[in-house]
Design a protein around this motif. Sequence first.
Motif, PDB file in Angstrom:
ATOM      1  N   ASP A   1       0.835  -1.191   0.000  1.00 45.82           N
ATOM      2  CA  ASP A   1       0.000   0.000   0.000  1.00 45.82           C
ATOM      3  C   ASP A   1       0.875   1.248   0.000  1.00 45.82           C
ATOM      4  O   ASP A   1       1.749   1.415   0.859  1.00 45.82           O
ATOM      5  CB  ASP A   1      -0.909  -0.010   1.231  1.00 45.82           C
ATOM      6  CG  ASP A   1      -1.999   1.054   1.154  1.00 45.82           C
ATOM      7  OD1 ASP A   1      -1.927   1.912   0.255  1.00 45.82           O
ATOM      8  OD2 ASP A   1      -2.917   1.020   1.998  1.00 45.82           O
ATOM      9  N   ALA A   2       0.658   2.132  -0.975  1.00 41.06           N
ATOM     10  CA  ALA A   2       1.477   3.342  -1.088  1.00 41.06           C
ATOM     11  C   ALA A   2       1.321   4.267   0.114  1.00 41.06           C
ATOM     12  O   ALA A   2       2.217   5.071   0.394  1.00 41.06           O
ATOM     13  CB  ALA A   2       1.118   4.095  -2.368  1.00 41.06           C
ATOM     14  N   VAL A   3       0.229   4.146   0.836  1.00 46.30           N
ATOM     15  CA  VAL A   3       0.004   4.998   2.000  1.00 46.30           C
ATOM     16  C   VAL A   3       0.801   4.511   3.213  1.00 46.30           C
ATOM     17  O   VAL A   3       1.073   5.290   4.129  1.00 46.30           O
ATOM     18  CB  VAL A   3      -1.501   5.044   2.334  1.00 46.30           C
ATOM     19  CG1 VAL A   3      -1.787   5.935   3.526  1.00 46.30           C
ATOM     20  CG2 VAL A   3      -2.295   5.516   1.126  1.00 46.30           C
ATOM     21  N   LYS A   4       1.202   3.239   3.209  1.00 41.81           N
ATOM     22  CA  LYS A   4       1.857   2.649   4.379  1.00 41.81           C
ATOM     23  C   LYS A   4       3.347   2.404   4.175  1.00 41.81           C
ATOM     24  O   LYS A   4       3.964   1.672   4.955  1.00 41.81           O
ATOM     25  CB  LYS A   4       1.175   1.319   4.734  1.00 41.81           C
ATOM     26  CG  LYS A   4      -0.266   1.454   5.168  1.00 41.81           C
ATOM     27  CD  LYS A   4      -0.829   0.100   5.578  1.00 41.81           C
ATOM     28  CE  LYS A   4      -2.270   0.217   6.083  1.00 41.81           C
ATOM     29  NZ  LYS A   4      -2.805  -1.097   6.505  1.00 41.81           N
ATOM     30  N   LEU A   5       3.960   2.996   3.188  1.00 45.09           N
ATOM     31  CA  LEU A   5       5.371   2.743   2.902  1.00 45.09           C
ATOM     32  C   LEU A   5       6.253   3.167   4.066  1.00 45.09           C
ATOM     33  O   LEU A   5       5.998   4.165   4.736  1.00 45.09           O
ATOM     34  CB  LEU A   5       5.798   3.492   1.644  1.00 45.09           C
ATOM     35  CG  LEU A   5       5.134   3.093   0.332  1.00 45.09           C
ATOM     36  CD1 LEU A   5       5.712   3.906  -0.818  1.00 45.09           C
ATOM     37  CD2 LEU A   5       5.301   1.605   0.062  1.00 45.09           C
ATOM     38  N   THR A   6       7.300   2.385   4.301  1.00 40.02           N
ATOM     39  CA  THR A   6       8.314   2.782   5.268  1.00 40.02           C
ATOM     40  C   THR A   6       9.364   3.640   4.561  1.00 40.02           C
ATOM     41  O   THR A   6       9.358   3.772   3.343  1.00 40.02           O
ATOM     42  CB  THR A   6       8.986   1.552   5.899  1.00 40.02           C
ATOM     43  OG1 THR A   6       9.554   0.742   4.859  1.00 40.02           O
ATOM     44  CG2 THR A   6       7.976   0.741   6.690  1.00 40.02           C
ATOM     45  N   LEU A   7      10.266   4.208   5.334  1.00 38.76           N
ATOM     46  CA  LEU A   7      11.199   5.193   4.787  1.00 38.76           C
ATOM     47  C   LEU A   7      12.131   4.632   3.711  1.00 38.76           C
ATOM     48  O   LEU A   7      12.300   5.268   2.658  1.00 38.76           O
ATOM     49  CB  LEU A   7      12.014   5.810   5.926  1.00 38.76           C
ATOM     50  CG  LEU A   7      12.830   7.052   5.578  1.00 38.76           C
ATOM     51  CD1 LEU A   7      11.964   8.137   4.956  1.00 38.76           C
ATOM     52  CD2 LEU A   7      13.519   7.596   6.827  1.00 38.76           C
ATOM     53  N   PRO A   8      12.779   3.462   3.889  1.00 39.38           N
ATOM     54  CA  PRO A   8      13.641   2.948   2.810  1.00 39.38           C
ATOM     55  C   PRO A   8      12.887   2.692   1.511  1.00 39.38           C
ATOM     56  O   PRO A   8      13.386   2.994   0.428  1.00 39.38           O
ATOM     57  CB  PRO A   8      14.204   1.651   3.408  1.00 39.38           C
ATOM     58  CG  PRO A   8      14.109   1.830   4.873  1.00 39.38           C
ATOM     59  CD  PRO A   8      12.858   2.623   5.095  1.00 39.38           C
ATOM     60  N   VAL A   9      11.672   2.138   1.611  1.00 38.90           N
ATOM     61  CA  VAL A   9      10.870   1.876   0.407  1.00 38.90           C
ATOM     62  C   VAL A   9      10.436   3.183  -0.230  1.00 38.90           C
ATOM     63  O   VAL A   9      10.472   3.339  -1.463  1.00 38.90           O
ATOM     64  CB  VAL A   9       9.650   1.003   0.752  1.00 38.90           C
ATOM     65  CG1 VAL A   9       8.831   0.700  -0.501  1.00 38.90           C
ATOM     66  CG2 VAL A   9      10.085  -0.290   1.425  1.00 38.90           C
ATOM     67  N   GLY A  10      10.028   4.147   0.591  1.00 40.37           N
ATOM     68  CA  GLY A  10       9.644   5.443   0.055  1.00 40.37           C
ATOM     69  C   GLY A  10      10.808   6.168  -0.596  1.00 40.37           C
ATOM     70  O   GLY A  10      10.644   6.834  -1.624  1.00 40.37           O
ATOM     71  N   LEU A  11      11.989   6.009  -0.030  1.00 46.76           N
ATOM     72  CA  LEU A  11      13.166   6.658  -0.598  1.00 46.76           C
ATOM     73  C   LEU A  11      13.492   6.094  -1.976  1.00 46.76           C
ATOM     74  O   LEU A  11      13.846   6.845  -2.891  1.00 46.76           O
ATOM     75  CB  LEU A  11      14.356   6.469   0.350  1.00 46.76           C
ATOM     76  CG  LEU A  11      15.589   7.340   0.094  1.00 46.76           C
ATOM     77  CD1 LEU A  11      15.252   8.808   0.265  1.00 46.76           C
ATOM     78  CD2 LEU A  11      16.726   6.949   1.037  1.00 46.76           C
TER      79      LEU A  11
END
Length: 283
Positions: free
Chosen positions: A226-236
Amino acid sequence: MKNKKFNKTDSLGKIILIYAILVVACICSLYPILNILTISLRPSNALFTKSLNIIPQNATFDNFKQAFIQYDMLHWLLHSLIVSSCACIFSVMLSVTAAYTFSRFEFRGKNMGLSLILVTQMFPLAMTLLPLYLMIINLNMTNSYIALAVIYVSTSIPFNIWMMKGFYDTIPKSLEESAYVDGASVFRSFYQIILPLARPAVALTALFSFMGAWSEYIVASVIINDAVKLTLPVGLVSMQGQFNTAWGIYSAGALITALPVMILFICLSKYLVGGLTVGSVKG
């Protein structure tokens, strides 16, 4: 006298060699960080310039602002902080108590249990990713921070148990025996006597557990879809474009990612000197 002078000269040369190696190691370690800092402070997204200044001309913090404006950096930070904190707390609690049991008590299967715990470290996390993912699907726990934290805890506990056990082995058992004579229970002697002495090892265990969960990417990218629940490494990583990447904003995000770990390291630094020698001497 000549031999004495030779020994002094040899010792000085050894010291110079050690310091030279340390200086080279520090330069190799700091250069990538300084390069990222320089790119994050540039007004444009240019990667290479003729200037060698660490702080570029017309330096600005606009890239740091844009990291929060253009991307969901604040929520990524919050999600990673929740998962990493939970994984750290439960990993420390389980490791500290389990290691004390293996260190102080004799029971059937003790040596086999320690060996099995050590064997789990022989398999990389990527190898166990498929069965873990299938298990999480069967439990209907996809896109769940609880599942992510449980995986982080289970993968960090084996190393932490062995590290804490090595430290407990260096603490004389006579301290607990004296407490037992005074009427203290096993739990009281552990929490009031042994645990305060084991603060360096506990601090190191907490740091390793938090860092492992904070910077982990592979498992988080598979479990959290889920794009709303991404953690920081994945979002980076999601900030990287297919044809173009805003390297200034990306570098700013990388520095923001390292900031919480740096703060935790500074807070625990007074305990780390003793924690780094965990289990090195048995007395």
